[in-house]
Design an enzyme around this catalytic site. Sequence first.
Site, mmCIF file in Angstrom:
data_model
loop_
_atom_site.group_PDB
_atom_site.id
_atom_site.type_symbol
_atom_site.label_atom_id
_atom_site.label_comp_id
_atom_site.label_asym_id
_atom_site.label_seq_id
_atom_site.Cartn_x
_atom_site.Cartn_y
_atom_site.Cartn_z
ATOM 1 N N ARG A 63 -13.352 -5.530 3.477
ATOM 2 C CA ARG A 63 -12.524 -5.473 4.663
ATOM 3 C C ARG A 63 -12.657 -5.671 5.823
ATOM 4 N NH1 ARG A 63 -7.844 -4.092 4.699
ATOM 5 N NH2 ARG A 63 -7.642 -1.996 5.616
ATOM 6 N N TYR A 71 -3.395 11.970 5.449
ATOM 7 C CA TYR A 71 -3.783 10.509 5.899
ATOM 8 C C TYR A 71 -2.521 9.799 5.440
ATOM 9 C CZ TYR A 71 -4.843 5.973 6.404
ATOM 10 O OH TYR A 71 -4.738 4.576 6.852
ATOM 11 N N HIS A 79 -9.213 6.775 2.352
ATOM 12 C CA HIS A 79 -9.540 6.961 3.871
ATOM 13 C C HIS A 79 -10.663 7.883 4.062
ATOM 14 C CE1 HIS A 79 -8.583 6.886 8.177
ATOM 15 N NE2 HIS A 79 -8.071 5.590 7.708
ATOM 16 N N GLU A 109 -4.326 -7.377 5.031
ATOM 17 C CA GLU A 109 -3.482 -6.372 5.418
ATOM 18 C C GLU A 109 -2.543 -6.940 6.602
ATOM 19 O OE1 GLU A 109 -5.469 -2.927 7.052
ATOM 20 O OE2 GLU A 109 -3.825 -1.504 6.572
ATOM 21 N N ARG A 157 0.856 -0.924 -0.009
ATOM 22 C CA ARG A 157 -0.086 0.104 0.104
ATOM 23 C C ARG A 157 0.819 1.298 -0.078
ATOM 24 N NH1 ARG A 157 -3.998 2.618 4.778
ATOM 25 N NH2 ARG A 157 -2.045 3.658 5.334
ATOM 26 N N GLU A 203 -9.094 2.028 -1.664
ATOM 27 C CA GLU A 203 -9.830 1.456 -0.444
ATOM 28 C C GLU A 203 -10.599 2.866 -0.080
ATOM 29 O OE1 GLU A 203 -7.173 0.053 2.671
ATOM 30 O OE2 GLU A 203 -8.637 0.648 4.389
ATOM 31 N N GLU A 247 -13.603 -1.446 6.677
ATOM 32 C CA GLU A 247 -12.772 -1.567 8.120
ATOM 33 C C GLU A 247 -13.644 -1.067 9.152
ATOM 34 O OE1 GLU A 247 -9.230 0.378 7.081
ATOM 35 O OE2 GLU A 247 -9.844 2.205 8.216
ATOM 36 N N TRP A 257 -12.054 12.112 8.210
ATOM 37 C CA TRP A 257 -10.458 11.766 8.653
ATOM 38 C C TRP A 257 -10.435 10.430 7.727
ATOM 39 C CZ3 TRP A 257 -7.904 7.719 11.172
ATOM 40 C CH2 TRP A 257 -6.650 7.771 11.009
ATOM 41 N N ASP A 310 -5.184 3.795 -0.032
ATOM 42 C CA ASP A 310 -6.375 4.003 0.944
ATOM 43 C C ASP A 310 -6.578 5.396 0.707
ATOM 44 O OD1 ASP A 310 -8.058 4.026 2.979
ATOM 45 O OD2 ASP A 310 -6.896 3.299 4.320
#
Length: 402
Positions: A283, A159, A212, A339, A147, A236, A262, A402, A210
């Site tokens: 995830r 991030y 995020h 991951e 990643r 992601e 996630e 975030w 990612d």
Amino acid sequence: MRITSARVIVTCPGRNFVTLKIETDGGVYGIGDATLNGREMAVVAYLQDHVVPALIGKDARRIEDMWQFLYRGAYWRRGPVTMRAIAAVDMALWDIKAKVARMPLYDLLGGASRERVLVYGHANGGDIDETVEAVGRYIDMGYKAIRAQTGIPGVKLAYGVGRGDLHYEPADAALPTETSWNTPAYLDHAPKLFDALRDRYGFGPHLLHDVHHRLTPIEAARLGKSLEPHRMFWIEDATPAENQEAFRLIRQHTVTPLAVGEIFNTIWDARDLIQNQLIDYIRMTVVGAGGITHLRRIADFAAMYQVRTGCHGATDLSPVTMGAALHFDLWAPNFGIQEYMRHSDETDAVFPHAYWFEDGHLHPGDAHGHGVDIDEELAAKHPYRPASLPVARLEDGTMWNW
Ligand code: CS2
Ligand code: MG
């Protein structure tokens, strides 16, 4: 086989972890992870006040009934706190059952579907050159999937850009650190990172990224389109997924594979995404989604739609979750990737474990149970330290995701 005690252990070997240890009258014990990054003590209270008293004297063999009791019996269903408490009990009971059966957990689940588990690591840097170098170090360590995250010019603390290579931990202060965000700058910059990575390393390594939750659906569609030439393994959390329909729009515009989940807790959070084939990887992992019992249902449901697993494995999920997830990964017929953001040596010392890394893959090991223990004496030497995840604001001060 009755449960005689259940103890909640809070420890901070570099970062906070909440662990549940369940003991039985047969002398066999099991370990479960209940860590919720930045909100640890909420789960501790839920476990201690509402779950532990109900466990004592119960039959440790009845995992399914215990899951239903804790889920239906709470009346207030779902949510990250409740589902993590359920996950901890579930993980510990599967650990006990596999130890009693004298089997590694993956055998009890139905046996290994593969020899080893493909993992991805986190490479990050303050700028593109630093990230390219960081990816090189992961390739040198044997990783086949990486990643990549990079700082964005003009954006304070983007991030995923950590301090240090291997042990990046975002929950870095008692109160949330303020970071900033600028979508146009990001959308311009991100493809340049992957241009540089493909130029330097070719198309051999799998590359992941990612987002995020920072983009709107149409912006995510644009990112997906602009990364098509780089043949990403996935992007992601391209947009928040409370509204699962949002992914339809992204899907209409790009063939870049999408991963989400996630922060989901139950199968219901992912139902539309999976059955409408709006994502490619789910995830959720053991601690986030109610333990092995519920995650197995999610994986089976996902398999019907050719959605593969990609379990969350950041360092806020303890080695207990990593161990349990690796047994699940070795079994799951529709496994995709795992991951693996390495824990620090300090954390690993508190949680002795049977899993090992080799040549870009992890193996859960063949110890009975999930193969992860806790050294309680050492754990007690690392008292809890409040830590929060950061927040993000746009340049004009607007709160952002975030
Ligand atoms: C991230 C996580 O691993 C990931 O993909 O999104 O690092 C996430 O930020 C943390 O788990 C939050 O606790
Ligand atoms: Mg993520």
